[in-house]
Design a protein around this motif. Structure first.
Motif, PDB file in Angstrom:
ATOM      1  N   ASP A 295       0.836  -1.208   0.000  1.00  0.00           N
ATOM      2  CA  ASP A 295       0.000   0.000   0.000  1.00  0.00           C
ATOM      3  C   ASP A 295       0.867   1.253   0.000  1.00  0.00           C
ATOM      4  N   ILE A 296       1.951   1.238   0.759  1.00  0.00           N
ATOM      5  CA  ILE A 296       2.845   2.403   0.797  1.00  0.00           C
ATOM      6  C   ILE A 296       3.450   2.652  -0.582  1.00  0.00           C
ATOM      7  N   MET A 297       3.885   1.575  -1.247  1.00  0.00           N
ATOM      8  CA  MET A 297       4.462   1.718  -2.590  1.00  0.00           C
ATOM      9  C   MET A 297       3.424   2.262  -3.565  1.00  0.00           C
ATOM     10  N   GLU A 298       2.186   1.754  -3.457  1.00  0.00           N
ATOM     11  CA  GLU A 298       1.135   2.187  -4.381  1.00  0.00           C
ATOM     12  C   GLU A 298       0.801   3.661  -4.189  1.00  0.00           C
ATOM     13  N   ILE A 299       0.655   4.087  -2.937  1.00  0.00           N
ATOM     14  CA  ILE A 299       0.202   5.453  -2.661  1.00  0.00           C
ATOM     15  C   ILE A 299       1.308   6.472  -2.928  1.00  0.00           C
ATOM     16  N   THR A 300       2.556   6.129  -2.580  1.00  0.00           N
ATOM     17  CA  THR A 300       3.646   7.103  -2.669  1.00  0.00           C
ATOM     18  C   THR A 300       4.442   7.020  -3.955  1.00  0.00           C
ATOM     19  N   GLY A 301       4.411   5.865  -4.632  1.00  0.00           N
ATOM     20  CA  GLY A 301       5.230   5.705  -5.820  1.00  0.00           C
ATOM     21  C   GLY A 301       6.673   5.340  -5.520  1.00  0.00           C
ATOM     22  N   LEU A 302       6.999   5.114  -4.237  1.00  0.00           N
ATOM     23  CA  LEU A 302       8.357   4.725  -3.868  1.00  0.00           C
ATOM     24  C   LEU A 302       8.623   3.276  -4.258  1.00  0.00           C
ATOM     25  N   THR A 303       9.878   2.932  -4.464  1.00  0.00           N
ATOM     26  CA  THR A 303      10.242   1.566  -4.798  1.00  0.00           C
ATOM     27  C   THR A 303      10.313   0.725  -3.526  1.00  0.00           C
ATOM     28  N   LEU A 304      10.388  -0.603  -3.730  1.00  0.00           N
ATOM     29  CA  LEU A 304      10.480  -1.517  -2.600  1.00  0.00           C
ATOM     30  C   LEU A 304      11.725  -1.207  -1.769  1.00  0.00           C
ATOM     31  N   GLU A 305      12.832  -0.933  -2.430  1.00  0.00           N
ATOM     32  CA  GLU A 305      14.089  -0.636  -1.717  1.00  0.00           C
ATOM     33  C   GLU A 305      13.962   0.658  -0.917  1.00  0.00           C
ATOM     34  N   GLU A 306      13.310   1.671  -1.497  1.00  0.00           N
ATOM     35  CA  GLU A 306      13.167   2.947  -0.785  1.00  0.00           C
ATOM     36  C   GLU A 306      12.291   2.794   0.448  1.00  0.00           C
ATOM     37  N   VAL A 307      11.230   1.968   0.364  1.00  0.00           N
ATOM     38  CA  VAL A 307      10.364   1.751   1.526  1.00  0.00           C
ATOM     39  C   VAL A 307      11.123   1.017   2.616  1.00  0.00           C
ATOM     40  N   HIS A 308      11.936   0.022   2.238  1.00  0.00           N
ATOM     41  CA  HIS A 308      12.694  -0.715   3.234  1.00  0.00           C
ATOM     42  C   HIS A 308      13.718   0.177   3.935  1.00  0.00           C
ATOM     43  N   GLN A 309      14.177   1.213   3.272  1.00  0.00           N
ATOM     44  CA  GLN A 309      15.194   2.089   3.850  1.00  0.00           C
ATOM     45  C   GLN A 309      14.617   3.137   4.789  1.00  0.00           C
ATOM     46  N   LEU A 310      13.309   3.241   4.873  1.00  0.00           N
ATOM     47  CA  LEU A 310      12.679   4.253   5.729  1.00  0.00           C
ATOM     48  C   LEU A 310      12.988   4.005   7.204  1.00  0.00           C
TER      49      LEU A 310
END
Length: 310
Positions: A295-310
């Protein structure tokens, strides 16, 4: 609206409800009205293309369906701006074509693709709420439209390129400001407002009134849905704030440089950096609230790697 008249947003329904065969009628009605042909869904296909290499891109769509004519329908719902959106849907269509033909098969097996984008942001300049594009070959001097011939069961059958090449539909939901008079307009009204008229006769909307009721969901489902709406509101607020901050920063940097080049570059960089920082901050908040990575990737457009780095 009364409680019984509150309906689930189409983007949520597509991801969680309309994939079930019992609910195909809602999706079929929408596609029939939009495409102008009687559409029957046979099955819902896997909607995330496999990567051939680590550098390859995932083909992420909201739903991918196979109809009774052996054609593929791709539906994407985009709530926030994406810089290279047109390029992305082109890539998605190309990926779908290649995924559904095997090495060694004849090109006759290439499937017709319908790409439908439901957009809640201003993608470009234009006065209409619905745009349709397809490939045609028109005579430069004669103005006639080219037909191609193919042999089917020992007969030569003429076909138009539009029967082979992909078709694209861009629905700019926020640009719809009419009183709904046609089935298509009733569908766009629902996409924008969530309202379905009690007396609707538009294909699919009658079933939607019965199957997409908010208060028919379990408390857990309603909670997840409310969190989804909240995340969308937060994201839009962050993006709007980031755009404003970016414009202000861009103007300040541009004035300091005192040249047109500096002003333009400052505005552009300020907007981009402000938006990116806002998206990251918001994604971090979503992660802290327990939203899924998907859901975070869908809403923000961030990649899987960028979400994991949060």
């Amino acid at each position: 609206m009364e409680l019984q008249d509150r309906y689930i947003r189409f983007d949520w329904a597509v991801k969680r409800l309309l994939r079930h065969k019992a609910n195909f009628g809602v999706l079929e009605g929408f596609l029939t009205v939009l495409i102008g042909d009687d559409i029957h869904i046979v099955e819902i296909l896997e909607s995330e293309g496999n990567q051939q290499t680590e550098e390859d891109k995932f083909n992420r769509v909201d739903i991918k369906a196979l109809n009774s004519k052996n054609e593929i329908v791709i539906i994407e719902i985009q709530n926030t701006r994406e810089l290279y959106y047109l390029e992305r849907i082109l890539y998605g269509v190309a990926k779908a074509i290649t995924e559904h033909i095997s090495l060694g098969e004849t090109y006759y097996k290439v499937k017709k693709i319908y790409s439908i984008s439901i957009l809640y942001f201003d993608i470009s300049y234009g006065t209409d709420y619905l745009y349709h594009g397809q490939n045609i070959f028109k005579g430069v001097h004669t103005g006639d439209f080219l037909q191609v011939s193919t042999r089917e069961k020992d007969a030569i059958v003429p076909r138009m390129p539009s029967e082979i090449y992909p078709e694209y539909f861009l629905i700019r939901v926020n640009e719809f400001n009419k009183v709904a008079m046609t089935p298509l307009e009733e569908w766009i009204e629902y996409l924008k407002t969530g309202i379905i008229r009690p007396d609707t006769t538009a294909p699919g909307l009658g079933e939607a009134r019965e199957k997409l009721k908010y208060y028919s969901m379990t408390p857990q489902e309603r909670h997840a849905y409310d969190e989804h709406l909240s995340a969308l509101m937060i994201q839009n607020d962050v993006l709007d704030s980031a755009k404003l901050e970016g414009k202000i920063e861009g103007r300040m940097e541009g004035r300091e440089e005192g040249r047109m080049e500096g002003r333009e570059e400052g505005r552009a960089e300020g907007r981009e950096e402000g938006i990116k920082e806002g998206v990251v901050r918001n994604a971090r908040r979503m992660k802290e609230k327990g939203l899924s990575i998907e859901d975070i990737m869908e809403i923000t457009g961030l990649t899987l790697e960028e979400v994991h780095q949060l």
